[in-house]
Design an enzyme around this catalytic site. Structure first.
Site, mmCIF file in Angstrom:
data_model
loop_
_atom_site.group_PDB
_atom_site.id
_atom_site.type_symbol
_atom_site.label_atom_id
_atom_site.label_comp_id
_atom_site.label_asym_id
_atom_site.label_seq_id
_atom_site.Cartn_x
_atom_site.Cartn_y
_atom_site.Cartn_z
ATOM 1 N N ASP A 191 1.037 -1.185 -0.124
ATOM 2 C CA ASP A 191 0.280 -0.220 0.145
ATOM 3 C C ASP A 191 0.924 1.109 0.079
ATOM 4 O O ASP A 191 1.455 1.446 1.045
ATOM 5 C CB ASP A 191 -1.048 0.082 1.839
ATOM 6 C CG ASP A 191 -1.626 -1.433 1.038
ATOM 7 O OD1 ASP A 191 -3.027 -1.465 0.249
ATOM 8 O OD2 ASP A 191 -1.926 -1.550 2.322
ATOM 9 N N ASP A 197 -5.965 -6.693 -3.472
ATOM 10 C CA ASP A 197 -6.918 -5.989 -2.286
ATOM 11 C C ASP A 197 -7.772 -5.028 -2.708
ATOM 12 O O ASP A 197 -8.604 -4.228 -1.786
ATOM 13 C CB ASP A 197 -5.875 -5.211 -1.355
ATOM 14 C CG ASP A 197 -6.347 -5.138 0.263
ATOM 15 O OD1 ASP A 197 -7.623 -5.876 0.569
ATOM 16 O OD2 ASP A 197 -5.979 -4.211 0.421
ATOM 17 N N HIS A 242 -6.000 1.638 -4.380
ATOM 18 C CA HIS A 242 -7.458 1.416 -4.009
ATOM 19 C C HIS A 242 -8.013 2.157 -3.185
ATOM 20 O O HIS A 242 -8.506 2.258 -2.853
ATOM 21 C CB HIS A 242 -7.904 -0.246 -4.123
ATOM 22 C CG HIS A 242 -6.677 -1.069 -3.463
ATOM 23 N ND1 HIS A 242 -5.937 -1.021 -3.147
ATOM 24 C CD2 HIS A 242 -6.753 -1.293 -1.909
ATOM 25 C CE1 HIS A 242 -4.459 -1.706 -3.183
ATOM 26 N NE2 HIS A 242 -5.551 -2.307 -1.865
#
Length: 855
Positions: A14, A123, A332
């Site tokens: 991330d 994810d 995302h």
């Protein structure tokens, strides 16, 4: 049965979340040093760099001397990179952004070695039904993911995923999660306990003999003791083979002919949360992102193709820089808005930088086009950014003149009709610093006008001119009445509600549009209704004031909607409604367009609330038509099957019937249809005959636990995020609606709506000076294609050869046959020429990439 246990060593990176991208860049440098050292010591090992090539750039930005070392590991296949540039959301961003993300991800990875041709999206909060075709066009024949699967889709987690056009790829749901085997224990007893939780899940859902062990997690460092872990695992499972492997080997182990076929979107929340209402989180960021995407794909790129014909070099570097800023915001979590306030501030600032770049490049191109006309300093350029002819349209443009009045003339000096929408006086020194530096006192008039354009060739420029005169010409004037109309119908106010009278069918649509306010006890991932809610609607609790104006070919209704709403959740239950919510703006109707166009402005003053625009259609249907990525799809209005089992099966999140579109929502019946077109607003819900389009929602925390529709743990972390209340933020929403079928399908109508004809004046006063350029010429070229019902997605120049590249698609249920110009070639998604084409046959929902040689 002998199982083939394949360990996938990876990290899920991330780039930002409740931490910033700059924090992870520093962490990445340390991470990469450990990974590369391990791979150099263990040449047979494989490590997956999360499917995103941006990690190459982020690492080399801080450690440029390591490029050769990195190149060696990627080149030999030890380190797997690509195919994405960043781990993008797969429902909320523009379809072209998906193509470009894969293009630049593969391109960057290819500079180091063979890209990982796997659609790895571990994810992402759901997967669009067009992804099999998009993946396939890049040579990607499988996808691995965690969120979106349920047994309603297939019994096994390995299946064939059939896209909306019929393309099939292998789909692999990570049944134990992408993080299922994180930090595997070295102690054999502890390891056995751990594996006894993982293996039964994989045994139940795997379709073949292979088992996928995902050894990684968010920002997890490489498990350097994996060899010892594997030795212990071999003692636990002596009859199984155990190895460090990759995704491709797992796909190769499957018997594809025996796999179940899964259709449609992958958005089920049986095993992992999808966050179906994240489409309305931080609408300020989402609307800004959509504005940049539309200006890039619908304006700048086709404008730059036209500019190349006029001697203006194509801005490849500018486009790539803008795209990479977008990709960073499309991860995302990032575009989802489910971040700390600090991260959201950073995302918004980066998007504002992208907006400044694209706005400046568009204006520069238009200004240079006007400078190509050396015969006249009072030049106006009118530009059609679509490769199709257009007739009888209006273009809104800005003028700066020394006089209040002016005339507009076409190429043959015939006067062109226009309507003055607004005008104000200002100091020219505030526009051009040279005026102020010379202490000149020059007053100018800044005007907005709506100009009629009779016809345009595709991808072309027309050169008009203007003459300054003393008197104001054809201004929009206040008119009597509380309604506006054209030959299709009349929009008017009666009894404090907005009504539409359909002149074609004679039907009266009462309360056609209204604003709804409700409570929001959710977080950055999900809207959640309060335990006690009061829904307030402007049609019953609001005051609607309007003023009518009329001009040539246009009528305008200026409106103000005001209603009292609770200031926060504490006021929601009992009251009082202590905040005045005001929505103001304009409705416009044109003499050549059946749509009613609306601009709605609002300053948010209420916490813990959700606002939705409600369109009452008079049509009740089980399904709704919307546009997805380069397609039209039908979606159920109510998810009856999912909602009938979710509680019994303990789904981790309620499958609420709130969905995502790209730019329109339509309800149809035999006698007609109702369409709501949107500019960047993508979250909708259909209740009976009403389309509810979310305008914005405000809330207090990144994550909360035990929400009404999402029981259990919080998503993310429980920190306060006061910025998410959006207090004092100004919003402008653009929508249009229509009840009238046209010859064009909704995809083409939406493309026209989002790609208006452009107009630009060569101004006397500018912020920056430009030199005259001898190489500039008046653009003579155009590209007018007869695409029929096919829709244009992209018009640009290729990076390698500067050739005209087009991407079109068929959103209809019928096969389309299109005659193409000479020297047209089919292309792949990486923009390489393939075979020549004279006729294109597009099956329903098919996407076609092509190159047109204008030489």
């Amino acid at each position: 049965m002998k199982r083939d246990i394949k360990i996938i060593m990876h990290t899920h990176w991330d780039r930002e979340w409740y931490f910033t991208k700059d924090e992870t860049k520093v962490l990445l440098r340390n991470h990469m040093e450990e990974v590369m050292s391990y791979l150099e010591k263990h040449p047979d090992a494989i490590y997956i760099l999360d499917g995103q090539s941006v990690m190459i750039d982020d690492y080399l930005e801080l450690e440029p001397k390591a490029e050769e070392r990195l190149r060696n590991l990627v080149g030999k296949g030890s380190l797997r990179v690509g195919p994405w540039y960043t781990q993008t959301d797969l429902l909320l961003v523009h379809g072209e952004s998906i193509y470009r993300n894969l293009y630049y991800g593969i391109k960057r990875a290819s500079e180091f070695g063979e890209p990982m041709k796997v659609g790895y999206a571990p994810d992402t909060f759901g997967h669009a039904s067009q992804m099999p075709q998009i993946y396939n066009q890049f040579g990607i024949e499988s996808t691995f993911f965690w969120r979106g699967f349920s047994e309603l889709k297939a019994k096994k987690s390995d299946f064939l995923w059939e896209g909306i056009d019929g393309t099939k790829i292998v789909g692999v749901n990570l049944a134990a999660g992408y993080q299922g085997a994180k930090y595997l224990e070295e102690n054999i007893d502890e390891l056995e306990d751990r594996m006894n939780k993982i293996m039964p899940v994989l045994d139940k859902y795997s379709a073949g003999d292979a088992r996928l062990i995902m050894n990684g997690h968010d920002q997890m460092p490489i498990q350097s003791n994996i060899e010892t872990v594997m030795e212990n695992m071999r003692e636990i499972y002596p009859d199984d083979s155990i190895s460090i492997s990759d995704f491709e080997s797992y796909v190769d182990s499957l018997d594809k002919d025996s796999l179940e076929v899964v259709n449609g979107e992958l958005t089920h929340s049986r095993h992992a949360r999808i966050h179906r209402t994240i489409g309305s989180t931080r609408m300020d960021i989402k609307l800004l992102n959509s504005e940049i995407e539309y200006n890039l794909y619908n304006v700048l790129e086709p404008l730059a193709v036209i500019g190349e014909d006029a001697g203006i070099s194509y801005p490849h570097g500018v486009v790539e820089a803008i795209l990479k800023l977008l990709f960073g915001a499309h991860a995302h979590d990032s575009i989802g808005g489910c971040n700390s306030d600090k991260v959201n501030q950073d995302i918004k600032q980066r998007l504002l930088c992208a907006k400044e770049m694209i706005d400046t490049q568009i204006e520069l191109h238009l200004r240079l086009l006007t400078m190509a006309d050396r015969t006249n300093n009072n030049t106006l350029v009118i530009v059609n950014p679509l490769p199709e002819g257009r007739q009888d349209e209006y273009v809104e443009m800005e003028m700066i003149t020394r006089t209040k009045g002016f005339k507009i003339l076409d190429e043959e000096d015939k006067e062109v009709p226009y309507t003055l929408l607004s005008q104000g006086e200002e100091d020219a020194g505030l526009i051009d610093r040279q005026v102020a530096a010379r202490l000149l006192d020059i007053k100018v008039y800044r005007s907005k006008v709506m100009v009629h354009v009779d016809q345009m060739e595709g991808l072309s420029v027309r050169y008009f001119k203007f003459l300054e005169v003393e008197h104001i010409h054809d201004a929009l004037i206040v008119a009597e009445g509380k309604g506006i109309e054209n030959r299709w119908g009349k929009l008017y106010v009666a009894d404090n509600i907005l009504n539409y009278e359909d002149y074609v069918t004679g039907k009266l649509h009462k309360n056609i549009l209204s604003i709804e306010n409700s409570g929001d006890a959710g977080d950055s991932y999900d809207y959640s209704p309060p335990l006690k809610d009061r829904v307030i609607n402007s049609s019953t609790a609001g005051i609607l004031q309007v003023e009518k104006k009329s001009g040539k070919g246009i009528q305008e209704m200026i409106f103000t909607w005001s209603m009292a709403v609770p200031s926060d959740l504490s006021q929601r239950e009992e009251g009082p409604d202590d905040i005045e919510a005001v929505f103001s703006g304009t409705f416009r109707m044109f003499d050549n367009d059946p749509k009613v166009h609306a601009e709605i402005n609002h300053v948010n003053l209420a916490k813990d609330s959700r606002y939705r625009l409600v369109m009452k259609t008079g049509i009740v249907s089980d399904e709704v038509s919307v546009d997805g990525y380069l397609s039209e799809q039908k979606k159920l209005v109510y998810l009856a099957e999912e909602l009938s089992v979710w509680e019994e099966e303990n789904w981790v999140e309620k499958p609420v019937s709130i969905e995502t579109c790209q730019s329109y929502v339509s309800l149809k019946e035999e006698r007609g249809e109702a369409v709501l077109y949107t500019y960047g607003l993508k979250e909708y819900e259909v209740l009976e005959d009403e389309i509810h389009l979310t305008l914005l929602r405000s809330f207090s925390h990144l994550g909360k636990r035990e929400l009404v529709n999402r029981p259990g743990r919080p998503s993310g972390i429980e920190i306060e995020t006061p910025d998410n209340e959006l207090m004092g933020k100004t919003f402008t929403f653009h929508v249009a609606f229509s009840f009238h079928k046209t010859e064009l399908n909704l995809g083409k109508e939406a493309k026209k709506y989002l790609s208006p004809i452009m107009g630009y004046q060569r101004k006397e006063f500018n912020r920056f000076n430009l030199n005259a350029r001898e190489e500039l010429v008046i653009s003579k070229g155009n590209l007018t294609l007869d695409l029929g019902q096919a829709v244009v997605s992209a018009v640009k120049l290729t990076e390698a050869e500067n050739e005209i590249f087009l991407r079109i698609f068929n959103p209809t249920g019928e096969t389309l046959v299109i005659k193409l110009p000479e020297k047209t070639y089919r292309a792949d998604a990486m923009e390489n020429r393939l075979e020549s084409m004279e006729i294109a046959t597009l099956k329903p929902q098919e996407i076609l990439n092509m190159i047109v040689d204008k030489k």
